[in-house]
Scaffold this motif. Structure first.
Motif, PDB file in Angstrom:
ATOM      1  N   GLU A  32      61.571  73.464  68.558  1.00 37.40           N
ATOM      2  CA  GLU A  32      61.411  74.909  68.459  1.00 37.40           C
ATOM      3  C   GLU A  32      62.080  75.635  69.625  1.00 37.40           C
ATOM      4  O   GLU A  32      62.075  75.151  70.762  1.00 37.40           O
ATOM      5  N   ARG A  33      62.652  76.754  69.301  1.00 39.91           N
ATOM      6  CA  ARG A  33      63.155  77.705  70.273  1.00 39.91           C
ATOM      7  C   ARG A  33      62.805  79.105  69.772  1.00 39.91           C
ATOM      8  O   ARG A  33      62.703  79.331  68.567  1.00 39.91           O
ATOM      9  N   VAL A  34      62.638  80.020  70.670  1.00 40.62           N
ATOM     10  CA  VAL A  34      62.447  81.425  70.328  1.00 40.62           C
ATOM     11  C   VAL A  34      63.432  82.233  71.153  1.00 40.62           C
ATOM     12  O   VAL A  34      63.523  82.046  72.375  1.00 40.62           O
ATOM     13  N   ARG A  48      61.335  77.951  75.322  1.00 43.25           N
ATOM     14  CA  ARG A  48      60.943  76.658  74.771  1.00 43.25           C
ATOM     15  C   ARG A  48      59.444  76.492  74.921  1.00 43.25           C
ATOM     16  O   ARG A  48      58.827  77.104  75.801  1.00 43.25           O
ATOM     17  N   TRP A  80      55.067  79.669  75.869  1.00 45.41           N
ATOM     18  CA  TRP A  80      56.522  79.506  75.839  1.00 45.41           C
ATOM     19  C   TRP A  80      57.097  79.865  77.207  1.00 45.41           C
ATOM     20  O   TRP A  80      56.670  80.834  77.828  1.00 45.41           O
ATOM     21  N   PHE A  93      63.236  82.716  65.453  1.00 42.53           N
ATOM     22  CA  PHE A  93      62.782  81.338  65.616  1.00 42.53           C
ATOM     23  C   PHE A  93      63.900  80.364  65.257  1.00 42.53           C
ATOM     24  O   PHE A  93      64.620  80.555  64.273  1.00 42.53           O
ATOM     25  N   GLU A  94      64.010  79.311  66.056  1.00 43.32           N
ATOM     26  CA  GLU A  94      64.891  78.205  65.688  1.00 43.32           C
ATOM     27  C   GLU A  94      64.408  77.579  64.388  1.00 43.32           C
ATOM     28  O   GLU A  94      63.204  77.522  64.116  1.00 43.32           O
ATOM     29  N   ASN A  95      65.341  77.136  63.550  1.00 44.98           N
ATOM     30  CA  ASN A  95      65.064  76.473  62.272  1.00 44.98           C
ATOM     31  C   ASN A  95      64.375  77.381  61.260  1.00 44.98           C
ATOM     32  O   ASN A  95      63.787  76.902  60.287  1.00 44.98           O
ATOM     33  N   GLN A  96      64.428  78.684  61.485  1.00 44.04           N
ATOM     34  CA  GLN A  96      63.916  79.657  60.521  1.00 44.04           C
ATOM     35  C   GLN A  96      64.950  80.765  60.318  1.00 44.04           C
ATOM     36  O   GLN A  96      64.720  81.927  60.671  1.00 44.04           O
TER      37      GLN A  96
END
Length: 646
Positions: free
Chosen positions: A477-479, A468, A459, A494-497
């Motif tokens: 995804e992103r963190v 990214r 990342w 986390f992105e989308n979590q």
């Protein structure tokens, strides 16, 4: 600097004309009718290739590839509906799935109905989303107190601050009523509300109870009168157990036995909001349309337009740069588009409902078996991505370049991060390290982040504390990391979590330390047993017993963790857990005696030096292991569970 805690906020309203135009350029094509043409902004490739045959081909292929017996699918767009059933509702009888007849247990998708009911009562002035929930709970008092009150807005983002129970073993038979459940299964509150999200069945059940208290009706009766009947959803039910009159129309869950799906009896659900929704694809299409059409369908209104807009807006996020929660809807960003929806996971059913409010588009799918290697969970996202890929492609992304000074800062991110979706004050807290996220310095300008069961990924930092994927810059995804006032990294998101955050844990709670401790202790316990056999004396005999008891605990606990689903199914989990905990407790009680014998051996120079060293090593291992068991609340729990089970 971004806020140090999660935000409860309202960030969207009706899209501006410029926003509408931008969305039109990247509009998602979900035209599922036989002769519905694509709209003007979509490339003509969407006109020449209808989405319906594509989804038919994808879902049919998934059932074969993942050995899933059946699925039910509905897609809506601009008021148009296409719903299809695939495969078998019962593989043994080869009963086909029929979209408007076959009932699927769609698990947590039922939570969206709870939150819809809450928004109804809020718009009628019966509920204040920002008021202390105790205003509506005269028959229930929640534990703990914080400076800020717990509100329904917090519950809608699963940010009530509750710990999560029942991830490993059940706590006795299901309670008879919702109120009994809320009283008997009440979790501790482990953090202030509104700080971090931790997906909570209990929080949603609390909201369900508030709907009952405020409306004066049982939850399903209220829902039927105010949501289901107005929308014509006559094949939708909240049932913990399936009544005989509906059994013939139920899709059964399936396990895989020798590579073939085998139907299983329907499971009982603890409470309605936590997974007991039975419905059809066509009924859920009506629900999606109501949310996409400003709260009404076919002239019947369940919510006002401004209420729907408010419900669909993000109002909580761990980091403003990531997706978060709308009012009960999870928020996702895929291919440059914002989606809201929910996942539904029962033991043998896996479902997904997704809306694109700005485009008037919705997708629902449910599979009646986990499939091979949990294939159903992958299948639902594959189907969503297939539908998204049918529209215009996402804009290309440049490959991220690591900041020049990142090598100097990388070490501050390294460590173990464990989910907030866990227990903290019970024996189940011992499971947190098994789902740990490991972060380390990649030594090449990147971070290496390893999720359980996956290889590490690289990342790259693209903004302060935002990363990214290095290999796939176009991935969604992103963190993001959070730091405290002292500049220490404390959390990972986390992105989308949005359903959970990850807390940085101290070294003695990390998986690396735990695995190392267990390996060393197990080796020394085995040597202690061997020494007891080869050199018989009171000291070696005592240590052999301690070592054997701890080895029995480790064997039983490992078996329980790896095969808890099967053990719970056959009723063996509580007994195995009770015996394992009792072994650990017995070994801990005997450990002070081992200290005395070990000290005596050194004082009197009994036996060889190697024997005395092995005795001391086993004694220290027993002490360290007892401390570890105590830290994770496993010692006292063993005595209680053994008494309760036997």
């Amino acid at each position: 600097m971004f806020p140090s805690t999660g935000e409860v906020r309202y960030t969207c309203g009706m899209p501006s004309e410029q926003h509408r135009a931008a969305l039109g350029v990247v509009a998602l094509v979900l035209v599922f009718a036989l002769a519905v043409p694509a709209w003007a902004e979509v490339p003509r490739r969407a006109e020449v290739m209808s989405l319906e045959p594509l989804v038919d081909r994808v879902v049919t292929g998934q059932l074969a590839a993942y050995r899933i017996p059946g699925a039910t699918v509905a897609v809506v767009r601009d008021g148009q509906v296409v719903a299809r059933g695939y495969g078998d509702a019962d593989a043994g009888k080869h009963t086909p799935v029929v979209a408007d007849k076959t009932l699927f247990r769609v698990a947590s998708l039922g939570k969206l109905f709870v939150w819809t009911a809450v928004m109804q009562l809020a718009e009628r002035g019966r509920i204040d989303l920002d008021a202390d929930v105790h205003m509506y709970l005269e028959d229930l008092r929640l534990p703990g107190a914080y400076d800020r009150p717990l509100t329904l807005a917090h519950l809608m983002a699963h940010a009530g601050g509750f710990e999560v129970h029942e991830r490993l073993w059940p706590e006795g038979p299901p309670p008879g009523t919702l109120l009994e459940y809320l009283r008997e299964r009440m979790p501790a509150r482990v953090r202030p509300p509104g700080e971090l999200s931790a997906y909570s069945d209990y929080g949603t059940s609390l909201a369900e109870h508030i709907v009952e208290r405020v409306s004066g009706r049982p939850f399903e009766q209220y829902l039927r009168e105010n949501v289901l009947e107005p929308l014509g959803m006559r094949r939708t039910f909240f049932r913990r157990t399936v009544p005989p009159e509906l059994a013939a129309d139920m899709a059964l869950g399936h396990t895989l036995e020798n590579g073939s799906p085998r139907a299983q009896p329907l499971e009982q659900v603890v409470v309605a909001s936590s997974g007991s929704l039975l419905t059809t694809a066509t009924d859920l299409a009506r629900f999606m349309l109501a949310h996409l059409q400003g709260g009404q369908h076919e002239g019947h209104r369940i919510l006002r337009e401004e209420t729907v807009r408010r419900m669909h807006c993000q109002h909580f996020t761990h980091d403003p740069r990531l997706s978060g929660w709308a009012h009960g809807f999870m928020e996702f960003h895929l291919d440059g588009q914002r989606l809201i929806g929910h996942l539904g996971d029962a033991y043998l059913f896996h479902s997904l409902l997704v809306l694109m409010p700005e485009q008037g588009t919705g997708l629902f799918v449910s599979y009646n078996g986990p499939g091979e290697k949990e294939g159903a969970q992958r299948a639902r996202m594959e189907l969503l991505r297939t539908v998204l890929a049918h529209g215009p492609p996402a804009p290309p992304s440049d490959k991220p370049v690591p900041p020049r000074d990142f090598a100097e800062r990388a070490a501050r991110f390294a460590g173990g991060y464990q989910t907030t979706w866990r227990a903290y004050g019970t024996a189940e807290s011992s499971l947190g390290w098994r789902q740990e996220i490991r972060v380390r310095d990649g030594r090449d300008g990147t971070l290496h982040i390893r999720e359980p069961g996956h290889a590490p990924r690289r990342w790259v930092e693209v903004e302060p504390r935002l990363f990214r994927p290095a290999e796939d810059p176009a991935a969604p995804e992103r963190v993001a990391f959070r730091e405290d006032a002292a500049g220490h990294i404390t959390h990972l998101f986390f992105e989308n979590q949005p359903a959970a955050a990850y807390e940085r844990v101290p070294w003695y709670e990390t998986s690396a330390f735990t695995y190392g401790l267990l390996a060393v202790c197990a080796t020394l316990f085995a040597l202690a047993v061997l020494a007891g056999v080869l050199h018989r004396s009171p000291a070696t005999g005592l240590l052999a017993v301690i070592g054997l008891l701890h080895l029995l605990f480790l064997s039983g606990f490992t078996l329980l963790v790896r095969h808890h689903v099967e053990l719970v199914e056959y009723g063996a989990a509580p007994r195995l857990l009770g015996v394992s905990m009792a072994c650990a407790l017995g070994a801990a009680v005997l450990t002070p005696g081992a200290f005395a014998w070990s000290a005596r051996a050194w004082w009197k120079r009994s036996g060889t030096l190697a024997l005395r060293l092995s005795l001391t090593g086993a004694t220290l291992a027993a002490t360290a292991f007892a401390a570890w068991l105590h830290h994770w609340h496993l010692l006292g729990f063993g005595a209680w569970l053994l008494e309760a089970v036997f």
